[in-house]
Design a protein around this motif. Structure first.
Motif, PDB file in Angstrom:
ATOM      1  N   ARG A 147      -3.477  25.631 -13.055  1.00  0.00           N
ATOM      2  CA  ARG A 147      -3.881  24.509 -12.206  1.00  0.00           C
ATOM      3  C   ARG A 147      -2.680  23.757 -11.660  1.00  0.00           C
ATOM      4  NH1 ARG A 147      -9.451  21.611 -14.280  1.00  0.00           N
ATOM      5  NH2 ARG A 147     -10.669  23.525 -14.558  1.00  0.00           N
ATOM      6  N   SER A 148      -1.653  23.600 -12.481  1.00  0.00           N
ATOM      7  CA  SER A 148      -0.471  22.884 -12.020  1.00  0.00           C
ATOM      8  C   SER A 148       0.259  23.636 -10.915  1.00  0.00           C
ATOM      9  CB  SER A 148       0.480  22.625 -13.190  1.00  0.00           C
ATOM     10  OG  SER A 148       0.993  23.842 -13.708  1.00  0.00           O
ATOM     11  N   LEU A 149       0.156  24.982 -10.939  1.00  0.00           N
ATOM     12  CA  LEU A 149       0.860  25.793  -9.944  1.00  0.00           C
ATOM     13  C   LEU A 149       0.063  25.997  -8.666  1.00  0.00           C
ATOM     14  CD1 LEU A 149       2.401  28.587 -12.224  1.00  0.00           C
ATOM     15  CD2 LEU A 149       3.604  26.691 -11.123  1.00  0.00           C
ATOM     16  N   PHE A 150      -1.266  26.134  -8.789  1.00  0.00           N
ATOM     17  CA  PHE A 150      -2.042  26.578  -7.640  1.00  0.00           C
ATOM     18  C   PHE A 150      -3.059  25.570  -7.121  1.00  0.00           C
ATOM     19  CE2 PHE A 150      -0.902  30.451 -10.043  1.00  0.00           C
ATOM     20  CZ  PHE A 150      -0.086  31.048  -9.094  1.00  0.00           C
ATOM     21  N   ASP A 151      -3.516  24.649  -7.954  1.00  0.00           N
ATOM     22  CA  ASP A 151      -4.515  23.688  -7.487  1.00  0.00           C
ATOM     23  C   ASP A 151      -3.833  22.583  -6.687  1.00  0.00           C
ATOM     24  OD1 ASP A 151      -6.253  25.236  -8.821  1.00  0.00           O
ATOM     25  OD2 ASP A 151      -6.983  23.700 -10.216  1.00  0.00           O
ATOM     26  N   SER A 152      -4.370  22.322  -5.506  1.00  0.00           N
ATOM     27  CA  SER A 152      -3.750  21.332  -4.620  1.00  0.00           C
ATOM     28  C   SER A 152      -4.009  19.907  -5.093  1.00  0.00           C
ATOM     29  CB  SER A 152      -4.261  21.510  -3.188  1.00  0.00           C
ATOM     30  OG  SER A 152      -5.676  21.372  -3.144  1.00  0.00           O
ATOM     31  N   GLU A 153      -5.134  19.682  -5.759  1.00  0.00           N
ATOM     32  CA  GLU A 153      -5.485  18.336  -6.177  1.00  0.00           C
ATOM     33  C   GLU A 153      -5.006  18.074  -7.601  1.00  0.00           C
ATOM     34  OE1 GLU A 153      -9.380  15.382  -6.505  1.00  0.00           O
ATOM     35  OE2 GLU A 153      -9.538  17.393  -5.646  1.00  0.00           O
ATOM     36  N   ALA A 154      -4.225  16.999  -7.764  1.00  0.00           N
ATOM     37  CA  ALA A 154      -3.660  16.680  -9.065  1.00  0.00           C
ATOM     38  C   ALA A 154      -4.741  16.166 -10.004  1.00  0.00           C
ATOM     39  CB  ALA A 154      -2.560  15.637  -8.913  1.00  0.00           C
ATOM     40  N   ASP A 155      -4.485  16.307 -11.300  1.00  0.00           N
ATOM     41  CA  ASP A 155      -5.383  15.788 -12.318  1.00  0.00           C
ATOM     42  C   ASP A 155      -5.470  14.265 -12.176  1.00  0.00           C
ATOM     43  OD1 ASP A 155      -6.659  16.338 -15.170  1.00  0.00           O
ATOM     44  OD2 ASP A 155      -5.430  14.544 -15.307  1.00  0.00           O
ATOM     45  N   LEU A 200      -3.005   8.832 -11.988  1.00  0.00           N
ATOM     46  CA  LEU A 200      -2.977   7.465 -12.490  1.00  0.00           C
ATOM     47  C   LEU A 200      -1.610   7.126 -13.076  1.00  0.00           C
ATOM     48  CD1 LEU A 200      -4.317   4.799 -13.282  1.00  0.00           C
ATOM     49  CD2 LEU A 200      -5.136   5.922 -15.362  1.00  0.00           C
ATOM     50  N   GLU A 201      -1.098   8.015 -13.918  1.00  0.00           N
ATOM     51  CA  GLU A 201       0.216   7.776 -14.515  1.00  0.00           C
ATOM     52  C   GLU A 201       1.287   7.655 -13.436  1.00  0.00           C
ATOM     53  OE1 GLU A 201       0.663  11.039 -17.162  1.00  0.00           O
ATOM     54  OE2 GLU A 201      -0.766  10.277 -18.638  1.00  0.00           O
ATOM     55  N   GLU A 202       1.220   8.539 -12.434  1.00  0.00           N
ATOM     56  CA  GLU A 202       2.189   8.477 -11.339  1.00  0.00           C
ATOM     57  C   GLU A 202       2.101   7.133 -10.619  1.00  0.00           C
ATOM     58  OE1 GLU A 202       3.142  10.598  -7.010  1.00  0.00           O
ATOM     59  OE2 GLU A 202       1.471  11.303  -8.257  1.00  0.00           O
ATOM     60  N   GLY A 203       0.869   6.661 -10.377  1.00  0.00           N
ATOM     61  CA  GLY A 203       0.696   5.396  -9.685  1.00  0.00           C
ATOM     62  C   GLY A 203       1.245   4.221 -10.461  1.00  0.00           C
ATOM     63  N   CYS A 251       0.837  -1.209   0.000  1.00  0.00           N
ATOM     64  CA  CYS A 251       0.000   0.000   0.000  1.00  0.00           C
ATOM     65  C   CYS A 251       0.872   1.260   0.000  1.00  0.00           C
ATOM     66  CB  CYS A 251      -0.926   0.007   1.207  1.00  0.00           C
ATOM     67  SG  CYS A 251      -2.131  -1.335   1.200  1.00  0.00           S
ATOM     68  N   SER A 252       2.196   1.114  -0.266  1.00  0.00           N
ATOM     69  CA  SER A 252       3.107   2.246  -0.183  1.00  0.00           C
ATOM     70  C   SER A 252       3.118   3.084  -1.446  1.00  0.00           C
ATOM     71  CB  SER A 252       4.528   1.759   0.116  1.00  0.00           C
ATOM     72  OG  SER A 252       4.971   0.863  -0.889  1.00  0.00           O
ATOM     73  N   SER A 253       2.540   2.603  -2.549  1.00  0.00           N
ATOM     74  CA  SER A 253       2.506   3.362  -3.787  1.00  0.00           C
ATOM     75  C   SER A 253       1.146   4.049  -3.916  1.00  0.00           C
ATOM     76  CB  SER A 253       2.756   2.430  -4.979  1.00  0.00           C
ATOM     77  OG  SER A 253       1.698   1.515  -5.116  1.00  0.00           O
ATOM     78  N   PRO A 254       1.015   5.031  -4.847  1.00  0.00           N
ATOM     79  CA  PRO A 254      -0.272   5.715  -5.014  1.00  0.00           C
ATOM     80  C   PRO A 254      -1.424   4.777  -5.353  1.00  0.00           C
ATOM     81  CG  PRO A 254       1.485   6.941  -6.103  1.00  0.00           C
ATOM     82  CD  PRO A 254       2.083   5.643  -5.659  1.00  0.00           C
ATOM     83  N   LEU A 255      -1.136   3.672  -6.028  1.00  0.00           N
ATOM     84  CA  LEU A 255      -2.149   2.667  -6.324  1.00  0.00           C
ATOM     85  C   LEU A 255      -1.816   1.393  -5.555  1.00  0.00           C
ATOM     86  CD1 LEU A 255      -2.469   3.049 -10.214  1.00  0.00           C
ATOM     87  CD2 LEU A 255      -3.986   3.999  -8.470  1.00  0.00           C
TER      88      LEU A 255
END
Length: 261
Positions: free
Chosen positions: A112-120, A125-128, A16-20
């Motif tokens: 959005r990339s600079l100021f929005d706290s929640e990622a797309d 998904l790609e990061e996970g 459970c240590s990864s985003p997915l």
């Protein structure tokens, strides 16, 4: 069905240590000095990280390392959790009402990339997926040029999107009873995707995703120059032994045609 598919037993571990949330399939008689192909396993709607891991022994108990990933979105039925999905971007168009995410301007994307706290959601998904691959490679000996995306149903839509977006990162895509995702240009990286190998296997009696849709998706990809192998089977939306045998053969053919690393 070959005897090894009948007698095969697999093993999996969960992290459970990864985003997915993920589960690994470790081949029987794992040999640490051998660089194994890695299958990134993407489940159907309502499944979880173990759905395709449990099918790995029927594919082959010794040829591959498997990484099963869990979709990030819970699926609820009658107020009870009944599995997970990959989100609205990958739903069947009929289910999602042909929703298309609005295209953002470059300025809005930067804001959005600079100021929005929640990622797309797609970025998460790609990061996970890539985090799961890195962690698996740190634990097991995986061939760097033999990483395949294997998706079933909604998971096939995810496999298509990842493979066609990052053709340099993956060795190919296996789409089982799936579809090209809506709101996505599958040939957006046409030059990079030329000769990218894809295997499409589909149940001829699949009432959820008609065979005609799979044929249409295959025609779209072939028109872009992709090397798409296609086969239908006398079954519905479930996995069959014939499908798995052909997937194994296709994967091994592509693995043996590549130089060792």
């Amino acid at each position: 069905m070959a005897q090894d598919r009948i007698d095969a037993q697999g093993s999996s571990t969960v992290s459970c240590s990864s985003p997915l949330v993920d589960a690994q399939f470790i081949p029987r008689q794992y040999e640490p000095n051998y660089a194994y192909p890695l299958l990134v396993l993407l489940h159907a709607r309502g499944g979880d990280e173990d759905q395709l891991v449990k099918a790995m022994p029927a594919l082959s108990w010794r040829n591959y390392v498997g990484l099963g990933l869990r979709g990030p979105t819970p699926v609820m039925k009658r107020e009870r959790l009944s599995g997970y999905s990959w989100g609205a971007d990958f739903e069947l168009p009929d289910r999602s009402g042909f929703r298309v995410r609005p295209r953002l301007s470059e300025a809005e994307s930067v804001r959005r990339s600079l100021f929005d706290s929640e990622a797309d959601p797609i970025d998460r998904l790609e990061e996970g997926v890539f985090t799961g691959i890195r962690q698996t490679r740190s634990l097991l000996h995986v061939h760097s040029e033999r990483i395949f995306l294997v998706g079933c149903g909604e998971g096939a839509a995810v496999a298509y999107r990842l493979g066609l977006s990052f053709p340099d990162k993956f060795a190919g895509v296996v789409a089982i009873n799936g579809w090209l995702p809506g709101g996505f240009r599958p040939l957006g990286r046409l030059r990079a995707c030329r000769d990218f190998p894809v295997l499409v296997v589909h149940g001829a009696w699949n009432s959820r995703v008609p065979l005609s849709r799979a044929r249409r998706d295959v025609s779209t990809l072939r028109a872009g120059g992709l090397r798409v192998a296609f086969q239908s089977y006398p079954c519905n939306h479930r996995l069959s032994s014939g499908m798995l045998a052909d997937v194994d053969t296709w994967l091994m053919n592509h693995c043996t045609n590549q130089p060792a690393v």
